[in-house]
Design an enzyme around this catalytic site. Structure first.
Site, PDB file in Angstrom:
ATOM      1  N   MET A  44      27.102  19.452  -7.652  1.00  0.00           N
ATOM      2  CA  MET A  44      27.389  20.378  -8.755  1.00  0.00           C
ATOM      3  C   MET A  44      28.861  20.327  -9.153  1.00  0.00           C
ATOM      4  O   MET A  44      29.186  20.375 -10.339  1.00  0.00           O
ATOM      5  CB  MET A  44      27.006  21.817  -8.359  1.00  0.00           C
ATOM      6  CG  MET A  44      25.534  22.130  -8.485  1.00  0.00           C
ATOM      7  SD  MET A  44      24.894  21.850 -10.145  1.00  0.00           S
ATOM      8  CE  MET A  44      25.858  23.016 -11.080  1.00  0.00           C
TER       9      MET A  44
ATOM     10  N   THR B 246      16.628  30.856  -6.884  1.00  0.00           N
ATOM     11  CA  THR B 246      15.926  31.183  -8.132  1.00  0.00           C
ATOM     12  C   THR B 246      14.513  31.705  -7.842  1.00  0.00           C
ATOM     13  O   THR B 246      14.062  32.677  -8.453  1.00  0.00           O
ATOM     14  CB  THR B 246      15.840  29.918  -9.023  1.00  0.00           C
ATOM     15  OG1 THR B 246      17.159  29.430  -9.189  1.00  0.00           O
ATOM     16  CG2 THR B 246      15.206  30.211 -10.360  1.00  0.00           C
TER      17      THR B 246
ATOM     18  N   GLU C  74      38.054  20.943  -1.597  1.00  0.00           N
ATOM     19  CA  GLU C  74      36.971  20.583  -0.695  1.00  0.00           C
ATOM     20  C   GLU C  74      37.329  21.137   0.676  1.00  0.00           C
ATOM     21  O   GLU C  74      38.437  21.642   0.870  1.00  0.00           O
ATOM     22  CB  GLU C  74      36.832  19.051  -0.617  1.00  0.00           C
ATOM     23  CG  GLU C  74      35.806  18.466  -1.585  1.00  0.00           C
ATOM     24  CD  GLU C  74      34.379  18.909  -1.259  1.00  0.00           C
ATOM     25  OE1 GLU C  74      34.128  19.301  -0.100  1.00  0.00           O
ATOM     26  OE2 GLU C  74      33.523  18.881  -2.156  1.00  0.00           O
TER      27      GLU C  74
ATOM     28  N   GLY D 272      27.949  30.156  -7.628  1.00  0.00           N
ATOM     29  CA  GLY D 272      26.628  29.558  -7.833  1.00  0.00           C
ATOM     30  C   GLY D 272      25.940  29.248  -6.518  1.00  0.00           C
ATOM     31  O   GLY D 272      24.746  28.954  -6.487  1.00  0.00           O
TER      32      GLY D 272
ATOM     33  N   LYS E  35      18.460  19.383  -0.736  1.00  0.00           N
ATOM     34  CA  LYS E  35      18.717  20.833  -0.811  1.00  0.00           C
ATOM     35  C   LYS E  35      18.629  21.451   0.577  1.00  0.00           C
ATOM     36  O   LYS E  35      17.677  21.200   1.316  1.00  0.00           O
ATOM     37  CB  LYS E  35      17.734  21.496  -1.785  1.00  0.00           C
ATOM     38  CG  LYS E  35      18.048  22.965  -2.015  1.00  0.00           C
ATOM     39  CD  LYS E  35      17.337  23.512  -3.239  1.00  0.00           C
ATOM     40  CE  LYS E  35      17.516  25.016  -3.381  1.00  0.00           C
ATOM     41  NZ  LYS E  35      18.923  25.420  -3.532  1.00  0.00           N
TER      42      LYS E  35
ATOM     43  N   HIS F 176      12.440  20.987  -5.441  1.00  0.00           N
ATOM     44  CA  HIS F 176      13.816  20.471  -5.527  1.00  0.00           C
ATOM     45  C   HIS F 176      13.953  19.147  -4.784  1.00  0.00           C
ATOM     46  O   HIS F 176      13.076  18.770  -4.003  1.00  0.00           O
ATOM     47  CB  HIS F 176      14.814  21.475  -4.926  1.00  0.00           C
ATOM     48  CG  HIS F 176      15.149  22.615  -5.842  1.00  0.00           C
ATOM     49  ND1 HIS F 176      14.400  23.765  -5.884  1.00  0.00           N
ATOM     50  CD2 HIS F 176      16.138  22.770  -6.748  1.00  0.00           C
ATOM     51  CE1 HIS F 176      14.929  24.585  -6.784  1.00  0.00           C
ATOM     52  NE2 HIS F 176      15.972  24.013  -7.323  1.00  0.00           N
ATOM     53  N   HIS F 177      15.098  18.514  -4.990  1.00  0.00           N
ATOM     54  CA  HIS F 177      15.462  17.254  -4.341  1.00  0.00           C
ATOM     55  C   HIS F 177      15.511  17.383  -2.817  1.00  0.00           C
ATOM     56  O   HIS F 177      15.668  18.481  -2.280  1.00  0.00           O
ATOM     57  CB  HIS F 177      16.831  16.783  -4.863  1.00  0.00           C
ATOM     58  CG  HIS F 177      17.892  17.834  -4.764  1.00  0.00           C
ATOM     59  ND1 HIS F 177      18.716  17.958  -3.676  1.00  0.00           N
ATOM     60  CD2 HIS F 177      18.244  18.845  -5.612  1.00  0.00           C
ATOM     61  CE1 HIS F 177      19.544  18.974  -3.860  1.00  0.00           C
ATOM     62  NE2 HIS F 177      19.271  19.537  -5.028  1.00  0.00           N
TER      63      HIS F 177
HETATM   64  P1  NAP Z   1      26.557  19.615  -2.296  1.00  0.00           P
HETATM   65  O1  NAP Z   1      26.395  18.341  -3.057  1.00  0.00           O
HETATM   66  O2  NAP Z   1      26.328  19.629  -0.815  1.00  0.00           O
HETATM   67  O3  NAP Z   1      28.028  20.167  -2.649  1.00  0.00           O
HETATM   68  C1  NAP Z   1      28.678  21.200  -1.964  1.00  0.00           C
HETATM   69  C2  NAP Z   1      30.086  20.749  -1.740  1.00  0.00           C
HETATM   70  O4  NAP Z   1      30.861  21.796  -1.164  1.00  0.00           O
HETATM   71  C3  NAP Z   1      30.150  19.566  -0.762  1.00  0.00           C
HETATM   72  O5  NAP Z   1      31.010  18.569  -1.265  1.00  0.00           O
HETATM   73  C4  NAP Z   1      30.681  20.228   0.488  1.00  0.00           C
HETATM   74  O6  NAP Z   1      31.322  19.320   1.344  1.00  0.00           O
HETATM   75  C5  NAP Z   1      31.632  21.221  -0.134  1.00  0.00           C
HETATM   76  N1  NAP Z   1      32.192  22.168   0.826  1.00  0.00           N
HETATM   77  C6  NAP Z   1      31.745  22.520   2.073  1.00  0.00           C
HETATM   78  N2  NAP Z   1      32.597  23.393   2.643  1.00  0.00           N
HETATM   79  C7  NAP Z   1      33.606  23.602   1.759  1.00  0.00           C
HETATM   80  C8  NAP Z   1      34.799  24.382   1.789  1.00  0.00           C
HETATM   81  N3  NAP Z   1      35.125  25.126   2.852  1.00  0.00           N
HETATM   82  N4  NAP Z   1      35.611  24.360   0.704  1.00  0.00           N
HETATM   83  C9  NAP Z   1      35.327  23.605  -0.360  1.00  0.00           C
HETATM   84  N5  NAP Z   1      34.219  22.812  -0.438  1.00  0.00           N
HETATM   85  C10 NAP Z   1      33.368  22.818   0.601  1.00  0.00           C
HETATM   86  O7  NAP Z   1      25.604  20.742  -2.883  1.00  0.00           O
HETATM   87  P2  NAP Z   1      25.227  21.016  -4.429  1.00  0.00           P
HETATM   88  O8  NAP Z   1      23.914  20.412  -4.736  1.00  0.00           O
HETATM   89  O9  NAP Z   1      26.404  20.729  -5.293  1.00  0.00           O
HETATM   90  O10 NAP Z   1      24.969  22.598  -4.352  1.00  0.00           O
HETATM   91  C11 NAP Z   1      25.992  23.493  -3.928  1.00  0.00           C
HETATM   92  C12 NAP Z   1      25.435  24.907  -3.945  1.00  0.00           C
HETATM   93  O11 NAP Z   1      25.146  25.284  -5.299  1.00  0.00           O
HETATM   94  C13 NAP Z   1      24.108  25.086  -3.183  1.00  0.00           C
HETATM   95  O12 NAP Z   1      24.097  26.357  -2.578  1.00  0.00           O
HETATM   96  C14 NAP Z   1      23.056  25.000  -4.273  1.00  0.00           C
HETATM   97  O13 NAP Z   1      21.838  25.644  -3.938  1.00  0.00           O
HETATM   98  C15 NAP Z   1      23.790  25.734  -5.370  1.00  0.00           C
HETATM   99  N6  NAP Z   1      23.296  25.484  -6.733  1.00  0.00           N
HETATM  100  C16 NAP Z   1      23.323  26.552  -7.586  1.00  0.00           C
HETATM  101  C17 NAP Z   1      22.952  26.386  -8.887  1.00  0.00           C
HETATM  102  C18 NAP Z   1      23.070  27.566  -9.826  1.00  0.00           C
HETATM  103  O14 NAP Z   1      22.780  27.419 -11.028  1.00  0.00           O
HETATM  104  N7  NAP Z   1      23.520  28.724  -9.337  1.00  0.00           N
HETATM  105  C19 NAP Z   1      22.525  25.134  -9.364  1.00  0.00           C
HETATM  106  C20 NAP Z   1      22.523  24.056  -8.466  1.00  0.00           C
HETATM  107  C21 NAP Z   1      22.928  24.244  -7.155  1.00  0.00           C
HETATM  108  P3  NAP Z   1      30.421  18.658   2.555  1.00  0.00           P
HETATM  109  O15 NAP Z   1      29.239  18.032   1.912  1.00  0.00           O
HETATM  110  O16 NAP Z   1      31.299  17.661   3.159  1.00  0.00           O
HETATM  111  O17 NAP Z   1      30.069  19.775   3.455  1.00  0.00           O
END
Ligand code: NAP
Length: 268
Positions: free
Chosen positions: A13, A166, A34, A98, A159, A155-156
């Site tokens: 995201m 949602t 990050e 989010g 997740k 979802h993928h």
């Molecule tokens: P993702 O690809 O795993 O991205 C999350 C990122 O945050 C990763 O790069 C992770 O690093 C990083 N992170 C971990 N600890 C952190 C810290 N202390 N400070 C800063 N960054 C840190 O996941 P995603 O698919 O983007 O989804 C992220 C979240 O958004 C999930 O909870 C998902 O369910 C949610 N989401 C919400 C919506 C909405 O519309 N509200 C839509 C889509 C997704 P590492 O991988 O190295 O741990």
């Protein structure tokens, strides 16, 4: 011009949010972060997001960059979200959350902290899903107890939390619209000799497969007919666009905890 700090900048995201900020003349990327030991720390946030160098290095902590922005956009993990929200409250930074899967004591802390700043928190930032939230409750009210209600979320494979935020929000809306206590009527899986479906049950089912960006179905099943309300996200861009819209909106609001229904003016 709103100055945004994107947390989880190298995530799925985070990258799309940086992309959407780059396309929007009302907001700019002021900083990106990050976790401290992430391999992307020190690299350029634009390069990491696939849009070319922006001159914004990815930092390893919010404390280092907190003074650069007006609003923090947080799509990370529940633990990171709580920690970053504490810093944002100290510094008076507006926040868009989010991140999903925040439950129990952590959710209570987030809700308490969020009220002290300007904060939008929503499990789904897409316009379509937020219209779905509004319509699902209305349908439940109109169709009444003769229609069984089931939610399916898909979802993928990457997740981490289930059911999706949602799906849980949809379940809460259906329960509230029909005067039920979700804790008592939610059923998350079925197996074996389970007997007839209890009348009040709200089923919430999860599928995980491949690269599916996100699908939610609410099924209202009656005798001789059924209605299905379906939202399919074709990519993550609709969530990212919604998050950027929320960030631009929230900096103009008085302190408080808001959701996407507020941002989109759907609460009238
Ligand atoms: P993702 O690809 O795993 O991205 C999350 C990122 O945050 C990763 O790069 C992770 O690093 C990083 N992170 C971990 N600890 C952190 C810290 N202390 N400070 C800063 N960054 C840190 O996941 P995603 O698919 O983007 O989804 C992220 C979240 O958004 C999930 O909870 C998902 O369910 C949610 N989401 C919400 C919506 C909405 O519309 N509200 C839509 C889509 C997704 P590492 O991988 O190295 O741990």
């Amino acid at each position: 011009m709103v100055k945004a700090i994107v947390s989880g900048a190298a995530g799925r995201m985070g990258g799309r949010i940086i992309h959407m900020i780059h396309q929007n003349p009302d907001i700019e990327l002021a900083a990106a972060l990050e976790r401290p030991d992430h391999p992307a720390v020190g690299s350029d946030a634009g390069t990491s997001a696939g849009i070319g160098e922006l001159g914004v290095p990815i930092s390893g902590s919010l404390a280092e960059v907190v003074d650069k922005g007006d609003v923090l956009i947080e799509f990370t993990t529940p633990e990171a979200t709580v920690a970053n929200l504490r810093t944002a409250v100290e510094k008076g930074l507006a926040v868009v959350i989010g991140t999903t899967g925040i439950t129990g004591a952590m959710l209570e802390e987030v809700q308490d902290l969020a009220k002290r700043v300007r904060c939008v928190m929503a499990p789904n930032m897409s316009v379509g899903v937020n219209v779905m939230f509004k319509i699902a409750g209305l349908m439940a009210e109109i169709l009444g107890p003769d229609f069984d209600m089931e939610i399916l979320e898909v979802h993928h494979r990457f997740k981490k939390d289930a059911p999706s935020g949602t799906a849980m929000k949809l379940a809460q809306i259906l329960a509230q619209a029909t005067g039920r206590d979700l804790e008592k009527v939610a059923t998350y899986e079925r197996k074996g000799l389970i007997g007839e479906r209890p009348k009040d049950e709200i089923g919430i089912q999860t599928w995980r497969a491949g690269d599916i960006a996100g699908e939610h179905t609410v099924l209202f099943g009656g005798m001789g007919e059924r209605l299905e309300l379906i939202h399919r996200a074709h990519s993550r861009d609709n969530f990212a666009r919604g998050a950027v819209r929320a960030a631009i909106w929230v900096v103009e609001q008085p302190p408080g905890l808001y959701d996407m229904q507020d941002v989109l003016g759907l609460k009238k």
